[in-house]
Scaffold this motif. Structure first.
Motif, PDB file in Angstrom:
ATOM      1  N   GLY A 124       6.424   5.079  12.716  1.00  0.00           N
ATOM      2  CA  GLY A 124       6.201   4.791  11.296  1.00  0.00           C
ATOM      3  C   GLY A 124       5.726   6.033  10.568  1.00  0.00           C
ATOM      4  N   PRO A 125       5.803   6.017   9.261  1.00  0.00           N
ATOM      5  CA  PRO A 125       5.387   7.183   8.477  1.00  0.00           C
ATOM      6  C   PRO A 125       3.876   7.399   8.515  1.00  0.00           C
ATOM      7  CG  PRO A 125       6.633   5.580   7.139  1.00  0.00           C
ATOM      8  CD  PRO A 125       6.297   4.916   8.421  1.00  0.00           C
TER       9      PRO A 125
ATOM     10  N   THR B 197       0.807  -1.229   0.000  1.00  0.00           N
ATOM     11  CA  THR B 197       0.000   0.000   0.000  1.00  0.00           C
ATOM     12  C   THR B 197       0.840   1.279   0.000  1.00  0.00           C
ATOM     13  OG1 THR B 197      -0.138  -0.210   2.416  1.00  0.00           O
ATOM     14  CG2 THR B 197      -2.007  -1.014   1.126  1.00  0.00           C
ATOM     15  N   ARG B 198       2.117   1.172   0.302  1.00  0.00           N
ATOM     16  CA  ARG B 198       2.918   2.401   0.434  1.00  0.00           C
ATOM     17  C   ARG B 198       3.040   3.151  -0.899  1.00  0.00           C
ATOM     18  NH1 ARG B 198       8.063  -1.299   0.516  1.00  0.00           N
ATOM     19  NH2 ARG B 198       8.542  -1.293  -1.705  1.00  0.00           N
ATOM     20  N   THR B 199       3.250   4.460  -0.768  1.00  0.00           N
ATOM     21  CA  THR B 199       3.639   5.247  -1.929  1.00  0.00           C
ATOM     22  C   THR B 199       5.163   5.264  -2.008  1.00  0.00           C
ATOM     23  OG1 THR B 199       1.710   6.631  -1.521  1.00  0.00           O
ATOM     24  CG2 THR B 199       3.342   7.480  -3.073  1.00  0.00           C
ATOM     25  N   LYS B 200       5.784   5.666  -0.890  1.00  0.00           N
ATOM     26  CA  LYS B 200       7.248   5.677  -0.844  1.00  0.00           C
ATOM     27  C   LYS B 200       7.741   5.042   0.450  1.00  0.00           C
ATOM     28  CE  LYS B 200       8.330   9.602  -3.754  1.00  0.00           C
ATOM     29  NZ  LYS B 200       8.814  10.962  -3.860  1.00  0.00           N
ATOM     30  N   VAL B 201       8.870   4.401   0.383  1.00  0.00           N
ATOM     31  CA  VAL B 201       9.544   3.917   1.589  1.00  0.00           C
ATOM     32  C   VAL B 201      10.177   5.129   2.268  1.00  0.00           C
ATOM     33  CG1 VAL B 201      11.460   2.503   2.440  1.00  0.00           C
ATOM     34  CG2 VAL B 201       9.990   1.644   0.604  1.00  0.00           C
ATOM     35  N   VAL B 202       9.985   5.216   3.575  1.00  0.00           N
ATOM     36  CA  VAL B 202      10.560   6.340   4.327  1.00  0.00           C
ATOM     37  C   VAL B 202      11.734   5.810   5.138  1.00  0.00           C
ATOM     38  CG1 VAL B 202      10.067   8.205   5.951  1.00  0.00           C
ATOM     39  CG2 VAL B 202       8.278   7.387   4.402  1.00  0.00           C
TER      40      VAL B 202
ATOM     41  N   LYS C   4       9.332   1.391   8.010  1.00  0.00           N
ATOM     42  CA  LYS C   4       9.717   2.309   6.929  1.00  0.00           C
ATOM     43  C   LYS C   4       8.571   2.592   5.947  1.00  0.00           C
ATOM     44  CE  LYS C   4      13.963   2.050   8.493  1.00  0.00           C
ATOM     45  NZ  LYS C   4      14.275   2.975   9.599  1.00  0.00           N
ATOM     46  N   CYS C   5       7.484   1.837   6.070  1.00  0.00           N
ATOM     47  CA  CYS C   5       6.323   2.089   5.207  1.00  0.00           C
ATOM     48  C   CYS C   5       5.117   2.405   6.090  1.00  0.00           C
ATOM     49  CB  CYS C   5       6.011   0.870   4.334  1.00  0.00           C
ATOM     50  SG  CYS C   5       7.417   0.333   3.345  1.00  0.00           S
ATOM     51  N   ARG C   6       4.183   3.155   5.542  1.00  0.00           N
ATOM     52  CA  ARG C   6       3.062   3.665   6.344  1.00  0.00           C
ATOM     53  C   ARG C   6       2.086   2.563   6.780  1.00  0.00           C
ATOM     54  NH1 ARG C   6      -1.895   7.503   4.315  1.00  0.00           N
ATOM     55  NH2 ARG C   6      -2.754   7.942   6.375  1.00  0.00           N
ATOM     56  N   PRO C   7       1.918   2.369   8.113  1.00  0.00           N
ATOM     57  CA  PRO C   7       0.920   1.409   8.580  1.00  0.00           C
ATOM     58  C   PRO C   7      -0.428   2.097   8.770  1.00  0.00           C
ATOM     59  CG  PRO C   7       2.665   1.810  10.233  1.00  0.00           C
ATOM     60  CD  PRO C   7       2.704   2.920   9.230  1.00  0.00           C
ATOM     61  N   THR C   8      -1.468   1.547   8.169  1.00  0.00           N
ATOM     62  CA  THR C   8      -2.805   2.125   8.331  1.00  0.00           C
ATOM     63  C   THR C   8      -3.807   1.027   8.687  1.00  0.00           C
ATOM     64  OG1 THR C   8      -3.211   1.897   5.950  1.00  0.00           O
ATOM     65  CG2 THR C   8      -2.474   4.058   6.720  1.00  0.00           C
ATOM     66  N   GLU C   9      -4.907   1.438   9.296  1.00  0.00           N
ATOM     67  CA  GLU C   9      -5.921   0.462   9.701  1.00  0.00           C
ATOM     68  C   GLU C   9      -6.511  -0.227   8.474  1.00  0.00           C
ATOM     69  OE1 GLU C   9      -8.738   2.062  12.486  1.00  0.00           O
ATOM     70  OE2 GLU C   9      -7.154   2.478  13.938  1.00  0.00           O
ATOM     71  N   ASP C  10      -6.548  -1.536   8.525  1.00  0.00           N
ATOM     72  CA  ASP C  10      -7.040  -2.379   7.424  1.00  0.00           C
ATOM     73  C   ASP C  10      -6.338  -2.081   6.095  1.00  0.00           C
ATOM     74  OD1 ASP C  10      -8.890  -3.532   9.176  1.00  0.00           O
ATOM     75  OD2 ASP C  10     -10.265  -1.845   8.865  1.00  0.00           O
TER      76      ASP C  10
ATOM     77  N   ASP D 196      -3.979   6.242  10.364  1.00  0.00           N
ATOM     78  CA  ASP D 196      -2.685   5.685  10.748  1.00  0.00           C
ATOM     79  C   ASP D 196      -2.814   4.794  11.980  1.00  0.00           C
ATOM     80  OD1 ASP D 196      -1.338   7.010   8.735  1.00  0.00           O
ATOM     81  OD2 ASP D 196      -1.037   8.797   9.959  1.00  0.00           O
ATOM     82  N   ARG D 197      -1.933   3.857  12.088  1.00  0.00           N
ATOM     83  CA  ARG D 197      -1.847   3.025  13.296  1.00  0.00           C
ATOM     84  C   ARG D 197      -0.384   2.717  13.545  1.00  0.00           C
ATOM     85  NH1 ARG D 197      -0.202  -1.825  11.426  1.00  0.00           N
ATOM     86  NH2 ARG D 197      -0.997  -2.567   9.425  1.00  0.00           N
ATOM     87  N   ALA D 198      -0.107   2.160  14.715  1.00  0.00           N
ATOM     88  CA  ALA D 198       1.271   1.730  15.010  1.00  0.00           C
ATOM     89  C   ALA D 198       1.561   0.449  14.221  1.00  0.00           C
ATOM     90  CB  ALA D 198       1.408   1.472  16.502  1.00  0.00           C
ATOM     91  N   PRO D 199       2.802   0.211  13.852  1.00  0.00           N
ATOM     92  CA  PRO D 199       3.121  -1.046  13.169  1.00  0.00           C
ATOM     93  C   PRO D 199       2.838  -2.236  14.079  1.00  0.00           C
ATOM     94  CG  PRO D 199       5.128   0.160  13.777  1.00  0.00           C
ATOM     95  CD  PRO D 199       3.976   1.062  14.053  1.00  0.00           C
ATOM     96  N   ASP D 200       2.333  -3.345  13.493  1.00  0.00           N
ATOM     97  CA  ASP D 200       2.072  -4.533  14.314  1.00  0.00           C
ATOM     98  C   ASP D 200       3.351  -5.355  14.463  1.00  0.00           C
ATOM     99  OD1 ASP D 200       2.400  -6.135  12.036  1.00  0.00           O
ATOM    100  OD2 ASP D 200       0.254  -6.187  11.586  1.00  0.00           O
TER     101      ASP D 200
END
Ligand code: SF4
Length: 204
Positions: free
Chosen positions: A45-46, A24-29, A87-93, A99-103
């Protein structure tokens, strides 16, 4: 030398597909800053802006962190290093909305990049921002409220846990007690690094 090693690692991370966030990411941060930095900030996370730009801490929370670094600590943001566990954006579902914290699976997959960044940079001090990075780096289940403001250790590097800027924003923002707590923690960091604070603030 450190810059080259970080660049090599970044190139690997930029095409990483080790966890579901790659879908799902656009860019790796990857993280950014001075490869020779004495001070490393670690977030979780981003968010949206970070995902779009590929740069860490550039949204609202990032603006606050940048103000703390540049106005209070008196150093340029480019003189420190800023990174996240994921390094990639964690989001719900994975809907790229909330945004959410990485699991745990994502932290397990991604954390080797962060650990390698620490190994390369070898900062004198690490500031962990919020629960996920603090719990991960210090290998503890204790929460940030208990741990903040107290020195800890990661492989011989001094670690200062403090609140995440997003938490500061959610709890009153500028001039709130939470922000004063963060500044108090950063004062301890500056003392450890022999940095002179740019602004004098009366605590409490
Ligand atoms: S979050 Fe980390 S492990 Fe997962 S795809 Fe992105 S770079 Fe790879």
């Amino acid at each position: 030398m450190k810059a080259e090693k970080l660049e090599e690692l970044k190139q690997i991370a930029d095409v990483c597909t080790k966890c579901k966030l790659s879908t799902t990411r656009t860019k790796v941060v990857f993280g950014e800053g001075n490869p020779e930095a004495e001070l490393l900030f670690i977030g979780e996370g981003p968010g949206r802006q970070e995902d779009i730009t590929g740069r860490p801490f550039v949204g609202k929370a990032g603006e606050l962190l940048t103000r703390l670094i540049e106005k209070a600590m008196g150093v340029s943001r480019s003189n420190v290093y800023i990174a996240n566990i994921a390094k990639c954006r964690p989001t719900e579902d994975l809907k790229m909305e909330k945004d959410r914290a990485p699991d745990l699976e994502e932290v397990t997959a991604c954390s080797p990049y962060l650990l390698k960044q620490i190994e390369i940079i070898q900062p004198k001090v690490i500031v962990t921002l919020g629960n996920p990075s603090t719990k991960f780096l210090l290998n503890t289940q204790d929460g940030i409220t208990k741990l903040r403001g107290k020195w800890a250790d990661y492989k011989g590097i001094a670690v200062m846990p403090t609140y995440h800027p997003s938490y500061v924003i959610r709890n009153g923002g500028e001039n709130s007690q939470v922000q004063k707590d963060v500044w108090a923690d950063l004062l301890k960091v500056m003392e450890k690094l022999n940095w002179e604070p740019k602004v004098k603030i009366k605590w409490k």
